[in-house]
Design a protein around this motif. Structure first.
Motif, PDB file in Angstrom:
ATOM      1  N   ARG A  47      44.311 -45.169  11.404  1.00 28.09           N
ATOM      2  CA  ARG A  47      43.390 -44.478  12.319  1.00 28.09           C
ATOM      3  C   ARG A  47      43.757 -44.767  13.778  1.00 28.09           C
ATOM      4  NH1 ARG A  47      39.038 -45.593   8.446  1.00 28.09           N
ATOM      5  NH2 ARG A  47      38.784 -47.602   9.471  1.00 28.09           N
ATOM      6  N   ALA A  48      44.108 -46.016  14.063  1.00 28.44           N
ATOM      7  CA  ALA A  48      44.486 -46.374  15.434  1.00 28.44           C
ATOM      8  C   ALA A  48      45.781 -45.658  15.837  1.00 28.44           C
ATOM      9  CB  ALA A  48      44.653 -47.885  15.562  1.00 28.44           C
ATOM     10  N   ALA A  49      46.750 -45.605  14.935  1.00 26.03           N
ATOM     11  CA  ALA A  49      48.012 -44.923  15.239  1.00 26.03           C
ATOM     12  C   ALA A  49      47.789 -43.429  15.445  1.00 26.03           C
ATOM     13  CB  ALA A  49      49.015 -45.160  14.120  1.00 26.03           C
ATOM     14  N   LEU A  50      46.942 -42.826  14.626  1.00 23.93           N
ATOM     15  CA  LEU A  50      46.632 -41.404  14.765  1.00 23.93           C
ATOM     16  C   LEU A  50      45.920 -41.131  16.085  1.00 23.93           C
ATOM     17  CD1 LEU A  50      46.717 -38.618  13.467  1.00 23.93           C
ATOM     18  CD2 LEU A  50      44.532 -39.151  12.387  1.00 23.93           C
ATOM     19  N   TRP A  51      44.983 -42.004  16.433  1.00 25.02           N
ATOM     20  CA  TRP A  51      44.251 -41.847  17.692  1.00 25.02           C
ATOM     21  C   TRP A  51      45.212 -41.923  18.878  1.00 25.02           C
ATOM     22  CZ3 TRP A  51      43.146 -45.252  21.794  1.00 25.02           C
ATOM     23  CH2 TRP A  51      42.150 -44.821  22.664  1.00 25.02           C
ATOM     24  N   LEU A  52      46.139 -42.895  18.828  1.00 25.95           N
ATOM     25  CA  LEU A  52      47.117 -43.030  19.909  1.00 25.95           C
ATOM     26  C   LEU A  52      48.034 -41.814  19.999  1.00 25.95           C
ATOM     27  CD1 LEU A  52      48.254 -46.756  19.759  1.00 25.95           C
ATOM     28  CD2 LEU A  52      47.100 -45.608  21.633  1.00 25.95           C
ATOM     29  N   SER A  53      48.506 -41.328  18.862  1.00 31.23           N
ATOM     30  CA  SER A  53      49.396 -40.172  18.893  1.00 31.23           C
ATOM     31  C   SER A  53      48.667 -38.923  19.374  1.00 31.23           C
ATOM     32  CB  SER A  53      50.034 -39.926  17.530  1.00 31.23           C
ATOM     33  OG  SER A  53      49.070 -39.491  16.602  1.00 31.23           O
ATOM     34  N   ASP A  54      47.393 -38.771  19.012  1.00 33.33           N
ATOM     35  CA  ASP A  54      46.603 -37.646  19.518  1.00 33.33           C
ATOM     36  C   ASP A  54      46.451 -37.713  21.030  1.00 33.33           C
ATOM     37  OD1 ASP A  54      46.319 -36.641  16.979  1.00 33.33           O
ATOM     38  OD2 ASP A  54      44.263 -37.395  16.695  1.00 33.33           O
ATOM     39  N   ARG A  55      46.220 -38.901  21.547  1.00 32.28           N
ATOM     40  CA  ARG A  55      46.089 -39.054  23.003  1.00 32.28           C
ATOM     41  C   ARG A  55      47.386 -38.731  23.723  1.00 32.28           C
ATOM     42  NH1 ARG A  55      42.215 -42.928  25.854  1.00 32.28           N
ATOM     43  NH2 ARG A  55      43.803 -42.425  27.345  1.00 32.28           N
ATOM     44  N   VAL A  56      48.512 -39.163  23.140  1.00 35.43           N
ATOM     45  CA  VAL A  56      49.809 -38.883  23.756  1.00 35.43           C
ATOM     46  C   VAL A  56      50.073 -37.380  23.754  1.00 35.43           C
ATOM     47  CG1 VAL A  56      52.310 -39.140  23.445  1.00 35.43           C
ATOM     48  CG2 VAL A  56      50.817 -41.131  23.278  1.00 35.43           C
ATOM     49  N   GLU A  57      49.808 -36.717  22.639  1.00 37.02           N
ATOM     50  CA  GLU A  57      50.020 -35.278  22.555  1.00 37.02           C
ATOM     51  C   GLU A  57      49.105 -34.526  23.511  1.00 37.02           C
ATOM     52  OE1 GLU A  57      52.381 -33.514  21.046  1.00 37.02           O
ATOM     53  OE2 GLU A  57      53.233 -35.463  20.540  1.00 37.02           O
ATOM     54  N   ALA A  58      47.860 -34.952  23.608  1.00 38.51           N
ATOM     55  CA  ALA A  58      46.929 -34.291  24.523  1.00 38.51           C
ATOM     56  C   ALA A  58      47.379 -34.463  25.968  1.00 38.51           C
ATOM     57  CB  ALA A  58      45.521 -34.853  24.337  1.00 38.51           C
ATOM     58  N   ARG A  59      47.905 -35.627  26.274  1.00 37.85           N
ATOM     59  CA  ARG A  59      48.373 -35.876  27.638  1.00 37.85           C
ATOM     60  C   ARG A  59      49.611 -35.029  27.946  1.00 37.85           C
ATOM     61  NH1 ARG A  59      48.418 -41.837  29.793  1.00 37.85           N
ATOM     62  NH2 ARG A  59      46.224 -41.417  29.465  1.00 37.85           N
ATOM     63  N   ARG A  60      50.488 -34.881  26.964  1.00 32.09           N
ATOM     64  CA  ARG A  60      51.693 -34.075  27.174  1.00 32.09           C
ATOM     65  C   ARG A  60      51.364 -32.587  27.259  1.00 32.09           C
ATOM     66  NH1 ARG A  60      55.871 -36.855  22.937  1.00 32.09           N
ATOM     67  NH2 ARG A  60      56.224 -38.739  24.143  1.00 32.09           N
ATOM     68  N   ALA A  61      50.458 -32.116  26.418  1.00 30.06           N
ATOM     69  CA  ALA A  61      50.163 -30.684  26.341  1.00 30.06           C
ATOM     70  C   ALA A  61      49.109 -30.241  27.334  1.00 30.06           C
ATOM     71  CB  ALA A  61      49.706 -30.332  24.926  1.00 30.06           C
ATOM     72  N   GLY A  62      48.372 -31.184  27.885  1.00 31.59           N
ATOM     73  CA  GLY A  62      47.272 -30.840  28.768  1.00 31.59           C
ATOM     74  C   GLY A  62      47.731 -30.129  30.023  1.00 31.59           C
ATOM     75  N   PRO A  63      46.892 -29.226  30.500  1.00 25.98           N
ATOM     76  CA  PRO A  63      47.262 -28.512  31.727  1.00 25.98           C
ATOM     77  C   PRO A  63      47.221 -29.455  32.917  1.00 25.98           C
ATOM     78  CG  PRO A  63      45.004 -28.013  31.132  1.00 25.98           C
ATOM     79  CD  PRO A  63      45.572 -28.852  30.020  1.00 25.98           C
ATOM     80  N   ARG A  64      48.151 -29.251  33.775  1.00 27.99           N
ATOM     81  CA  ARG A  64      48.174 -30.060  34.991  1.00 27.99           C
ATOM     82  C   ARG A  64      47.269 -29.393  36.005  1.00 27.99           C
ATOM     83  NH1 ARG A  64      52.333 -34.030  35.662  1.00 27.99           N
ATOM     84  NH2 ARG A  64      53.525 -34.084  33.761  1.00 27.99           N
ATOM     85  N   VAL A  65      46.347 -30.142  36.497  1.00 24.61           N
ATOM     86  CA  VAL A  65      45.416 -29.625  37.486  1.00 24.61           C
ATOM     87  C   VAL A  65      46.056 -29.747  38.861  1.00 24.61           C
ATOM     88  CG1 VAL A  65      43.138 -29.895  38.500  1.00 24.61           C
ATOM     89  CG2 VAL A  65      43.465 -30.278  36.050  1.00 24.61           C
ATOM     90  N   VAL A  66      46.181 -28.611  39.532  1.00 19.84           N
ATOM     91  CA  VAL A  66      46.789 -28.597  40.864  1.00 19.84           C
ATOM     92  C   VAL A  66      45.674 -28.435  41.885  1.00 19.84           C
ATOM     93  CG1 VAL A  66      48.364 -27.379  42.395  1.00 19.84           C
ATOM     94  CG2 VAL A  66      48.904 -27.610  39.965  1.00 19.84           C
ATOM     95  N   ASP A  67      45.647 -29.323  42.815  1.00 22.41           N
ATOM     96  CA  ASP A  67      44.657 -29.264  43.884  1.00 22.41           C
ATOM     97  C   ASP A  67      45.032 -28.107  44.804  1.00 22.41           C
ATOM     98  OD1 ASP A  67      42.703 -29.813  45.715  1.00 22.41           O
ATOM     99  OD2 ASP A  67      43.746 -31.527  46.611  1.00 22.41           O
ATOM    100  N   PRO A  68      44.127 -27.127  44.999  1.00 18.53           N
ATOM    101  CA  PRO A  68      44.466 -25.983  45.851  1.00 18.53           C
ATOM    102  C   PRO A  68      44.809 -26.391  47.277  1.00 18.53           C
ATOM    103  CG  PRO A  68      42.312 -25.668  44.813  1.00 18.53           C
ATOM    104  CD  PRO A  68      42.801 -27.018  44.439  1.00 18.53           C
ATOM    105  N   ASP A  69      44.141 -27.402  47.789  1.00 16.27           N
ATOM    106  CA  ASP A  69      44.450 -27.866  49.145  1.00 16.27           C
ATOM    107  C   ASP A  69      45.869 -28.425  49.226  1.00 16.27           C
ATOM    108  OD1 ASP A  69      41.955 -27.158  50.086  1.00 16.27           O
ATOM    109  OD2 ASP A  69      41.083 -29.140  49.706  1.00 16.27           O
TER     110      ASP A  69
END
Length: 104
Positions: free
Chosen positions: A53-75
């Motif tokens: 469960r811990a390994a799955l949780w870590l891999s999910d977090r890594v994938e979410a961080r890699r796939a997540g949209p990068r928020v660009v500050d308009p300013d």
């Protein structure tokens, strides 16, 4: 958080192993070394589900961080565009100065 649970379980196994070996009158570095080895072996055998469960949780977090949209500050994007425009204008000014110098 499964990682915290798994870590707490492993720490608990180490403390139990430490107490049992202390009760058996072991001491010094041998006590700590044997307790660590015993806790590692027990955690490998007893905590398989928690480890998965811990390994799955870590891999999910890594994938979410890699796939997540990068928020660009308009300013920040506007400031970057202004800096780039200024650099282009400076380069154009230098080119004009260089060309007029050759014509004279």
């Amino acid at each position: 958080m499964p990682l915290v649970v798994y870590s707490a379980q492993r720490l608990g196994l180490f403390v139990v192993a430490l107490l049992v070996l202390f009760w058996l009158h072991l001491g010094g570095w041998l006590l700590v070394l044997l307790a660590a080895l015993l806790a590692w072996a027990l955690s490998y055998v007893l905590l398989g589900r928690s480890r998965d469960r811990a390994a799955l949780w870590l891999s999910d977090r890594v994938e979410a961080r890699r796939a997540g949209p990068r928020v660009v500050d308009p300013d920040a994007a506007a400031e970057d565009a202004e800096v780039e425009d200024a650099e282009v204008e400076d380069a154009a000014d230098e080119d004009e100065r260089g060309e007029s110098g050759h014509a004279e």
